[in-house]
Design a protein around this motif. Structure first.
Motif, short mmCIF file in Angstrom:
data_model
loop_
_atom_site.label_atom_id
_atom_site.label_comp_id
_atom_site.label_asym_id
_atom_site.label_seq_id
_atom_site.Cartn_x
_atom_site.Cartn_y
_atom_site.Cartn_z
N ALA A 137 -2.60 7.49 6.64
CA ALA A 137 -1.78 6.29 6.49
C ALA A 137 -2.47 5.09 7.13
O ALA A 137 -2.48 3.99 6.56
N TRP B 162 0.85 -1.18 0.00
CA TRP B 162 0.00 0.00 0.00
C TRP B 162 0.88 1.23 0.00
O TRP B 162 2.05 1.18 0.39
N ARG C 1 -5.27 3.85 4.88
CA ARG C 1 -4.79 3.09 3.73
C ARG C 1 -4.33 1.69 4.12
O ARG C 1 -4.57 0.71 3.43
N GLU C 2 -3.67 1.60 5.25
CA GLU C 2 -3.21 0.29 5.70
C GLU C 2 -4.40 -0.61 6.05
O GLU C 2 -4.41 -1.81 5.74
N ASN D 294 1.34 5.52 0.71
CA ASN D 294 0.89 6.71 1.40
C ASN D 294 1.54 7.90 0.70
O ASN D 294 2.61 8.36 1.10
N GLU E 299 3.95 -1.01 3.42
CA GLU E 299 3.96 0.28 2.72
C GLU E 299 5.16 0.32 1.78
O GLU E 299 6.29 0.02 2.17
#
Length: 291
Positions: A204, A186, A207-208, A188, A237
């Protein structure tokens, strides 16, 4: 009848490593092994001397390569059901023609006569990009090729787009008696404007969480079909190609999906598959997603 594992051979060191790897793979899945050597030897037939038997040196060499590789496979495991054939056509066409009736295609990472500095042979790349069945390119360190690390890695993107790759990876892990690590990257984006550091942290975290949920969705049904496989989930990430390269370094096999499209060129490989095929430290399986 079980579909065979089809291996492209040309006598190069890379293809011999592919034969060894494919023998172990065929035994794991209890399927036949079929070795294919393709060469345009008819190109040379017009220059045969008058005392020739009618068989070109290229044709004789092709048959010798097949016989030697069949013998090599049988020495590696006498129980393997192995056959071989020499074909008078270009290698890419021969392998692509075999793909619809194959469990998977196996190639080495670089062919005979190709430039030593090339990262991936032209045949392997073309087959991986266009085949309608999984393509397994044998590359990487010996410890990874020999399957001593006990781990298969699969890159998981969109839940619908990677279903075939996930199932293939789980089947591989089960056949090997090892664990599966499912990885979803993913990002950020740093360029997104934020008014406060707390907002950046929240973005963040969101998104995670979405990546984790997407990974769970992509795995849910397939994992039920393979309850004995130890599945580890990782959301990381970073750029997907870099994340998977790092994971592949500690794996026996890395699996990625490839979307098919209608048209002459078939599969279109994106950055992730290209990067793994050129740089992975373990064998790579590219699995087409049916449309």
């Amino acid at each position: 009848m079980e579909l065979p594992l089809v291996v492209g051979i040309d006598g190069s060191d890379s293809s011999l490593l592919a034969v060894d790897w494919a023998v172990d793979e065929a035994v794991r899945h209890r399927i036949p092994l079929h070795l294919v050597h393709a060469s345009r030897w008819e190109t040379y037939e017009g220059v045969q001397p008058s005392f020739s038997t009618g068989r070109s040196a290229e044709e004789v060499m092709a048959e010798h390569i097949v016989a030697s590789c069949v013998e090599r496979a049988r020495r590696r495991d006498p129980e393997v059901n192995v056959s071989g054939r020499a074909l008078a056509e270009d290698a890419v066409s021969a392998l692509l023609r075999a793909a619809p009736e194959a469990f998977a295609l196996v190639t080495g990472s670089r062919g005979r006569g190709e430039i030593a500095g090339m990262l991936l042979g032209s045949v392997s790349l073309a087959v991986a990009a266009r085949a309608v069945c999984p393509v397994m390119v044998i590359r990487g360190a010996e410890s990874n090729r020999l399957g001593g690390l006990g781990r298969v890695v699969v890159g998981v993107g969109a839940a619908a787009g990677g279903a075939a790759a996930v199932r293939f990876a789980l089947r591989e892990a089960q056949a090997r008696g090892c664990g599966l690590t499912a990885v979803r990257a993913w990002r950020n984006p740093s360029q997104e404007p934020v008014d406060h550091m707390l907002l950046a942290d929240d973005a963040a975290r969101l998104r995670e969480e979405r990546a984790t949920a997407g990974l769970d969705d992509a795995l849910r049904e397939a994992v039920r079909e393979h309850p004995r496989v130890d599945v580890r989930r990782r959301t990381v990430e970073g750029p997907t190609h870099r994340v998977l390269l790092e994971a592949a370094a500690q794996a026996d096999l890395v699996v990625v999906g490839a979307q098919r499209r209608h048209g002459h060129f078939g599969l279109q490989l994106g950055r992730v598959a290209h990067t793994l095929l050129h740089h992975s430290e373990c064998p790579v399986a590219v699995v087409p997603q049916p449309v």
